[in-house]
Scaffold this motif. Structure first.
Motif, PDB file in Angstrom:
ATOM      1  N   LEU A 286       0.842  -1.201   0.000  1.00 18.87           N
ATOM      2  CA  LEU A 286       0.000   0.000   0.000  1.00 18.87           C
ATOM      3  C   LEU A 286       0.875   1.247   0.000  1.00 18.87           C
ATOM      4  CD1 LEU A 286      -2.669  -0.966   2.685  1.00 18.87           C
ATOM      5  CD2 LEU A 286      -3.182  -0.302   0.344  1.00 18.87           C
ATOM      6  N   LYS A 287       0.408   2.278  -0.691  1.00 21.59           N
ATOM      7  CA  LYS A 287       1.090   3.563  -0.730  1.00 21.59           C
ATOM      8  C   LYS A 287       0.208   4.580  -0.023  1.00 21.59           C
ATOM      9  CE  LYS A 287       4.198   1.498  -3.040  1.00 21.59           C
ATOM     10  NZ  LYS A 287       5.371   1.022  -2.268  1.00 21.59           N
ATOM     11  N   TRP A 288       0.756   5.206   1.020  1.00 22.32           N
ATOM     12  CA  TRP A 288      -0.058   5.979   1.957  1.00 22.32           C
ATOM     13  C   TRP A 288       0.077   7.487   1.767  1.00 22.32           C
ATOM     14  CZ3 TRP A 288      -3.107   3.233   5.336  1.00 22.32           C
ATOM     15  CH2 TRP A 288      -2.771   1.892   5.575  1.00 22.32           C
ATOM     16  N   ALA A 289      -0.946   8.215   2.220  1.00 25.94           N
ATOM     17  CA  ALA A 289      -0.868   9.632   2.573  1.00 25.94           C
ATOM     18  C   ALA A 289      -1.003   9.689   4.096  1.00 25.94           C
ATOM     19  CB  ALA A 289      -1.989  10.424   1.906  1.00 25.94           C
ATOM     20  N   TRP A 290      -0.414  10.702   4.726  1.00 26.05           N
ATOM     21  CA  TRP A 290      -0.418  10.733   6.195  1.00 26.05           C
ATOM     22  C   TRP A 290      -1.831  10.689   6.769  1.00 26.05           C
ATOM     23  CZ3 TRP A 290       2.962   9.110   9.293  1.00 26.05           C
ATOM     24  CH2 TRP A 290       4.325   9.352   9.136  1.00 26.05           C
ATOM     25  N   LYS A 291      -2.753  11.490   6.236  1.00 27.18           N
ATOM     26  CA  LYS A 291      -4.106  11.509   6.796  1.00 27.18           C
ATOM     27  C   LYS A 291      -4.790  10.155   6.621  1.00 27.18           C
ATOM     28  CE  LYS A 291      -8.486  14.036   6.899  1.00 27.18           C
ATOM     29  NZ  LYS A 291      -9.264  12.796   7.043  1.00 27.18           N
ATOM     30  N   GLN A 292      -4.585   9.546   5.466  1.00 22.37           N
ATOM     31  CA  GLN A 292      -5.157   8.225   5.199  1.00 22.37           C
ATOM     32  C   GLN A 292      -4.632   7.202   6.222  1.00 22.37           C
ATOM     33  OE1 GLN A 292      -3.389   6.270   1.847  1.00 22.37           O
ATOM     34  NE2 GLN A 292      -5.358   5.473   1.127  1.00 22.37           N
ATOM     35  N   PHE A 293      -3.333   7.260   6.495  1.00 27.07           N
ATOM     36  CA  PHE A 293      -2.737   6.349   7.470  1.00 27.07           C
ATOM     37  C   PHE A 293      -3.281   6.614   8.872  1.00 27.07           C
ATOM     38  CE2 PHE A 293       0.645   5.579  10.625  1.00 27.07           C
ATOM     39  CZ  PHE A 293       0.783   4.211  10.485  1.00 27.07           C
ATOM     40  N   GLU A 294      -3.326   7.894   9.266  1.00 24.83           N
ATOM     41  CA  GLU A 294      -3.798   8.228  10.603  1.00 24.83           C
ATOM     42  C   GLU A 294      -5.250   7.813  10.794  1.00 24.83           C
ATOM     43  OE1 GLU A 294      -3.753  11.983  13.762  1.00 24.83           O
ATOM     44  OE2 GLU A 294      -3.013  12.250  11.706  1.00 24.83           O
ATOM     45  N   ASP A 295      -6.090   8.031   9.789  1.00 21.12           N
ATOM     46  CA  ASP A 295      -7.499   7.620   9.874  1.00 21.12           C
ATOM     47  C   ASP A 295      -7.621   6.101  10.016  1.00 21.12           C
ATOM     48  OD1 ASP A 295      -8.254  10.246   9.604  1.00 21.12           O
ATOM     49  OD2 ASP A 295      -8.821  10.091   7.484  1.00 21.12           O
ATOM     50  N   THR A 296      -6.769   5.376   9.292  1.00 19.99           N
ATOM     51  CA  THR A 296      -6.792   3.911   9.376  1.00 19.99           C
ATOM     52  C   THR A 296      -6.350   3.443  10.758  1.00 19.99           C
ATOM     53  OG1 THR A 296      -6.298   3.746   7.008  1.00 19.99           O
ATOM     54  CG2 THR A 296      -5.927   1.783   8.338  1.00 19.99           C
ATOM     55  N   MET A 297      -5.326   4.063  11.309  1.00 23.99           N
ATOM     56  CA  MET A 297      -4.850   3.667  12.634  1.00 23.99           C
ATOM     57  C   MET A 297      -5.892   3.954  13.709  1.00 23.99           C
ATOM     58  SD  MET A 297      -1.974   2.169  12.191  1.00 23.99           S
ATOM     59  CE  MET A 297      -2.682   1.619  10.620  1.00 23.99           C
TER      60      MET A 297
END
Length: 323
Positions: A286-297
């Motif tokens: 997966l290739k992330w954006a910071w907000k996308q990662f934070e929302d997933t976490m």
């Protein structure tokens, strides 16, 4: 790690056929993957993450006291050495628990670490996959820093990621921390260049065929397959990861062929152009954006405490705690 024949039959009789990503990481595969990190000029993940961990090791461990360092998918542990060094500056003793499916490869590299940190480091390696490793850590009633670096979190199928994060969350206390490395390269052309480098990726992916031939008496012919790479942008907004972007990697059959696996009493048919995936069917990396990662976490029960990245924002390291 011994694999049940029933599991292998499931992989090979599925549509499309596949082997899971971790299957490539026997001792030979682990060495071949090291070549990707070292010899693929486009593969920034290893170099950039190493730089981030080296530059920020003291800050990463600054709020941690009397911890056990636990690592999922330890690999060669060269990047982990930066944190071990920082922790041993604060503590006379440190227990390190590396977890990896490639037992011999892991134990060789742990022995090198023990030589380097001859005083103060105690290593207790565990051979197994992530689930086995987390079950092993469940009985550890000490403060922990759980590392999952190298963008490895991004190789877990999205459908399995929620469950795996829940298991990690379940074994963590309020003083524990979770350190994760993620690739921030959401650029199709750059990603395809990284994952199409023939001199390093082809030998690694072909190791799936080598291992099936060796362990199961198969007669895969390497010359009958070539590397297939695709970049996918998924518009799904209802999944655990919103609008995921990822790589797909497969071996593409260049002709119609039959393959025999003696140990399974199984014969496979491949059409010309058929894809044999080298990871669980959905995606690799997966290739992330910071907000996308934070929302997933947050969905996984974690809050982002600190984060670090390179100047180009091509790679990130995040320190998480339980919500």
């Amino acid at each position: 790690m011994e694999i049940e024949h029933k599991a292998v039959r499931k992989w090979l009789l599925s549509t499309p056929k596949y082997v899971p990503m971790w299957y490539l990481y026997d001792t030979i595969g682990s060495v071949l993957y090291e070549k990707i990190t070292m010899e693929n000029p486009h593969y920034h993940i290893y170099r950039t993450e190493s730089h981030i961990l080296k530059q920020n090791a003291d800050e990463i461990i600054s709020g941690l006291k009397d911890i056990v360092l636990c690592e999922l998918g330890a690999g060669n542990a060269t990047k982990t050495a930066f944190l071990i060094s920082a922790l041993l500056k604060k503590n006379k003793m440190l227990t390190y628990i590396p977890i990896d499916v490639a037992k011999d490869f892991m134990e060789h590299n742990v022995s090198l670490l023990m030589q380097r940190f001859s005083e103060g480091l105690e290593a207790k390696s565990f051979a197994g996959d992530y689930v086995d490793g987390l079950h092993h850590l469940k009985g550890l009633h000490r403060n922990k820093l759980i590392m999952w670096i190298g963008n490895s979190i991004s190789n877990v199928p999205i459908d399995d990621l929620k469950s795996l994060l829940a298991q990690i969350n379940n074994i963590m206390g309020e003083n524990d921390r979770f350190l994760v490395g993620i690739d921030l390269t959401q650029d199709k052309d750059k990603a395809l260049t990284i994952y199409s480098h023939p001199d390093t990726w082809i030998p690694f992916k072909m190791n799936a065929l080598t291992r099936l031939n060796r362990d199961l008496g198969a007669n895969f012919k390497h010359q009958n397959f070539k590397l297939y790479t695709k970049y996918v942008r998924n518009d799904d907004v209802d999944g655990f990861v919103e609008k995921p972007q990822y790589i797909q990697h497969a071996l593409k059959s260049i002709c119609e062929q039959h393959v025999r696996l003696d140990a399974l009493d199984l014969k496979l048919h491949f059409e010309a152009g058929e894809l044999f995936f080298c990871h669980e069917l959905e995606h690799l990396s997966l290739k992330w954006a910071w907000k996308q990662f934070e929302d997933t976490m947050i969905k996984g029960g974690f809050s982002l405490e600190k984060k670090w990245s390179d100047d180009c924002e091509s790679y990130g390291v995040a320190l998480l705690k339980k919500l």
